[in-house]
Structures are given as C-alpha cells and as structure tokens.
Enzyme design. Structure first.
Site, mmCIF file in Angstrom:
data_model
loop_
_atom_site.group_PDB
_atom_site.id
_atom_site.type_symbol
_atom_site.label_atom_id
_atom_site.label_comp_id
_atom_site.label_asym_id
_atom_site.label_seq_id
_atom_site.Cartn_x
_atom_site.Cartn_y
_atom_site.Cartn_z
ATOM 1 N N TYR A 284 0.858 -1.200 0.000
ATOM 2 C CA TYR A 284 0.000 0.000 0.000
ATOM 3 C C TYR A 284 0.887 1.241 0.000
ATOM 4 O O TYR A 284 1.842 1.333 0.779
ATOM 5 C CB TYR A 284 -0.890 0.021 1.251
ATOM 6 C CG TYR A 284 -1.747 1.268 1.330
ATOM 7 C CD1 TYR A 284 -3.024 1.287 0.792
ATOM 8 C CD2 TYR A 284 -1.248 2.440 1.902
ATOM 9 C CE1 TYR A 284 -3.796 2.435 0.840
ATOM 10 C CE2 TYR A 284 -2.017 3.598 1.944
ATOM 11 C CZ TYR A 284 -3.291 3.585 1.409
ATOM 12 O OH TYR A 284 -4.051 4.717 1.446
ATOM 13 N N GLU B 184 -3.344 7.499 -4.412
ATOM 14 C CA GLU B 184 -3.340 6.238 -3.669
ATOM 15 C C GLU B 184 -3.079 5.082 -4.617
ATOM 16 O O GLU B 184 -3.756 4.954 -5.640
ATOM 17 C CB GLU B 184 -4.687 6.032 -2.959
ATOM 18 C CG GLU B 184 -4.680 4.842 -2.028
ATOM 19 C CD GLU B 184 -6.033 4.613 -1.360
ATOM 20 O OE1 GLU B 184 -7.044 4.484 -2.076
ATOM 21 O OE2 GLU B 184 -6.073 4.579 -0.115
#
Ligand code: ADP
Ligand code: MG
Length: 387
Positions: free
Chosen positions: A109, A197
């Site tokens: 992530y 993101e």
C-alpha cells in the site's frame, strides 16, 4: 475532483511511474480489440468507477481467453457498482479498463496525501497492501509507515529508501520504490492533487515494482491551472445535486439530516450547522452560496436543496455585507415564488439594511418565518421539522 483508474494511470505514465499496459473500452467489441492490441495472453477487466473495493464487488475479473474478456466486459458495462467506498451510491460502469494480468508476488500500500494534522504532505506505506488499509491500521498499526515531507526542503531519496527497507524490500526494489515516490511527489505538487493512492503497488515475478491500481483526486480550486482536467471530469460518478451545484459554482455537500441550510460563506455555513446540531437538529447539507447571493443563485440553491427528499425545513442564514439585506430579501422572495417551496423556511438576515430586509420578508405574504439571530433561527428550524 476524482479521476478514473485509467486516467490516473495515464498521468502516472507521463510521470514515468510504471503501470501495466492497458486500454480503456466502452463496448464489448472495443474490449476485445483492446485485449488483442495488448499482445498478452491473460488480461484483467476492470470496471471504471470512482471508488475502490471493486474487486470484492465483481468489478475486477481475470480473463484467460478473448471470449472471457468479452463476457466480463458485457457483464460490467451498464451495471451499477456499490462498494464500501461509494457512500451508499451505486455508480454506473460506462467504461472498462482492459489491462495485462500481472504475476503478483507481493501487494504493497502506498499513498501520498495532505496531512492536515502535521501541516505537510505525508506518504503512508505498508507492506500489507491490497486489503483495506483501514483494517491494517486498526489491527496492526505498527505495519503502517508514515513519511512526512518537509514543506520547504521537499522529499529526499533517503526518506524513501528508509521506507522501502522498513517494508522489507531488497536493494533493487528500494531503488524502484524511491523513483516512484519521488515522481509521485513531483506529480502531486505540479498537478495540485489532494490524493494519490496506489493499492496495490506490487512486486511482480521479475522483482519489479509496479502500480497495479491508481486513485487520484485533484484540488478543484487549482483547476484554473489545469484546464485539461475539465475534459476528464465524469459527472456520472458524482452525486447529481453536487454536480449541479458545481456547475453553478455553489459549494454544496449533501448530508444525512433533514434541515437544509443556505448560507453565504463557508465559515458561517459551518457555524450554522454547528448551532443546528446544538439545538438537537441534523443538517441536510452544507451549502455556501458565496458572496453574490443574487435571486438567480438563491433560486438554483433552493432547487438543489429541494432535490433532497429528506429536507423538512430550510434555514437561510445570510449576512449582508457586500450585498444589502433588502436586495437579498427580494432575491429570496422571487426565488421562493419561482421554485415553489413547500417546506417551512426560516430566514435570518444580518448586516446592511437588515430592517428593510425583514420588512420586505414580513410583508411578502409568503410563509417565511423570520428570525432575529442564529440561536433563534436554529430553534425555529428545528421546531419546524417537528411540526
Ligand atoms: P479495487 O481496489 O477497486 O478493489 P484493484 O485494482 O486494487 O481494485 O484490484 C483488486 C485486486 O485485483 C488487486 O489487489 C489485485 O490482487 C487484483 N488485480 C488488479 N489488477 C490486476 C492485474 N492487472 N493483474 C493481476 N491482478 C490484478
Ligand atoms: Mg485497489
């Protein structure tokens, strides 16, 4: 404004952030043509909506043949997807991304966002990617790394390397991660973004680091510097009332309550919502009609407010500083006449010519409830809902 994954990946490619090859398609035939042109033997068909969590909602499918590509594209195009990130809305799928299937060894992530608490940009990184990062934050907070970027000095490669090693990467991967983070930061600043993101950022079978998913939001206030973004906006993904407000330069955010607010100035709007809550009510929206509270703008604002079926009363709280209260009062009256408002309207005016303004409202013959101050207005708006 939010971008689709395929748009975000186009921007990534411009900034030399590695992404799998892919092409967007709007029909099943286009999907097959796109798959052929990619020249690989396994594809992933991905529904393009402004939300993550598509995997779990049937919006990401691995296809091993061209027939499967066509089948998945047919299934997805025209469907509506609801995920834990769509805020209760079901978003229409008008486009699918056909992309190379990657051999995934690890999912990481990585995001870059405006860190309000620390007044800087911060990267958030975790070797536990792919899944809901909120879950990791709850159960294993030590697995989340935050890298703050100094506002004047900028981002240094050593900070990126440190993050890579903390996530257990080898030297080659750390080098690639550093490049990706440096480019993400450059892109964020140059394009006036508010979020990037990448979930997941993967390590593939060749030990290369690649952005497999991409989510970007930009700061609308800087769009005058990025004219090309206007063509990238997809209003089918936005709340219809918010999209209409945007078209008229009104700042409108729908909320869950039943007392609508029409206010000039964001600060006054926040205060109005606070006082409604204090009095036991629930605001139905945030709405800043801006400095020029003219009859036209007030009429549009009423229409947007009334498109929400939950609204049971309206609190108009306007300060006549630049615009005089008597003009605002006339604007409110003509807007009510034009739109035909049926729920109770409480109006609190303050500022220049306030007495003339109140007089106009009182003599209008319309069922407008006049209030003397914000406290009084909130009490009356809350009482009107109960009635
Ligand atoms: P979302 O975040 O909306 O669920 P993602 O793009 O993150 O969508 O995809 C969900 C999962 O599907 C990823 O975590 C990954 O495991 C898999 N996936 C997505 N794209 C590919 C791809 N090109 N190749 C292989 N697997 C993929
Ligand atoms: Mg994702």
């Amino acid at each position: 404004m939010n971008f689709h994954e395929y748009q975000a990946k186009e921007l990534f490619a411009k900034y030399k952030i590695p992404v799998p090859n892919g092409e967007v398609a709007r029909t099943p035939d286009e999907a097959v043509a796109a798959a052929k042109s990619l020249g690989c033997d396994m594809w992933v068909v991905k529904a393009q909506v402004h939300a993550g969590g598509r995997g779990k909602a049937g919006g990401v499918k691995l296809a091993k043949t061209l027939d499967e590509v066509k089948q998945y594209a047919t299934d997805m195009l025209g469907m509506k997807i609801q995920t834990y990130q769509t805020g209760g809305l079901a978003l229409p799928v008008n486009e699918v991304l056909i992309t190379e299937a990657a051999d995934i060894e690890q999912e990481i992530y990585l995001s870059l966002l405006l860190d309000r608490a620390n007044q800087c940009l911060s990267f958030v990184a975790s070797a536990e990617g792919g899944v809901e990062i909120e879950e990791v934050a709850k159960t294993n907070p030590e697995k989340i790394h935050t890298i703050q970027v100094d506002n004047t000095e900028g981002l240094f490669p050593y900070a990126c390397r440190k993050a890579g090693f903390a996530m257990g990467m080898n030297a080659k991967q750390v080098r690639q991660l550093t490049h990706i983070m440096m480019q993400m930061h450059k892109m964020y600043v140059e394009l006036d973004l508010s979020l990037i993101e990448v979930n997941p950022l993967i390590i593939d079978d060749k030990q290369d680091v690649i952005a497999l998913d991409a989510k970007i939001s930009s700061d609308d206030n800087a769009h005058f510097r990025h004219k090309e973004f206007a063509a990238m906006r997809d209003i089918t993904q936005e709340d219809p009332a918010e999209a209409k407000a945007h078209e008229h330069d009104l700042n409108y955010i729908k909320l869950d309550g039943n007392i609508a607010c029409m206010v000039n100035g964001a600060g006054l709007a926040m205060a109005t919502m606070d006082v409604i809550k204090l009095k036991g009510g629930d605001p139905a929206n945030f709405l800043d009609v801006g400095g020029g509270a003219t009859a036209e703008r007030v009429a549009i604002a009423f229409k947007i407010i009334l498109s929400d079926p939950n609204v049971k009363s309206i609190l108009v709280n306007i300060f006549g500083g630049i615009v005089r209260c008597d003009l605002i009062a006339n604007g409110i009256i003509s807007a009510i006449k034009e739109v035909g408002v049926e729920v109770p309207i409480v109006v609190r005016l303050e500022g220049t010519n306030v007495n003339e303004g109140k007089k106009i409202l009182n003599e209008s013959g319309l069922a407008v409830i006049s209030a003397d101050n914000l406290d009084d207005a909130a009490n009356k708006a809350v009482a009107a809902v109960g009635a």
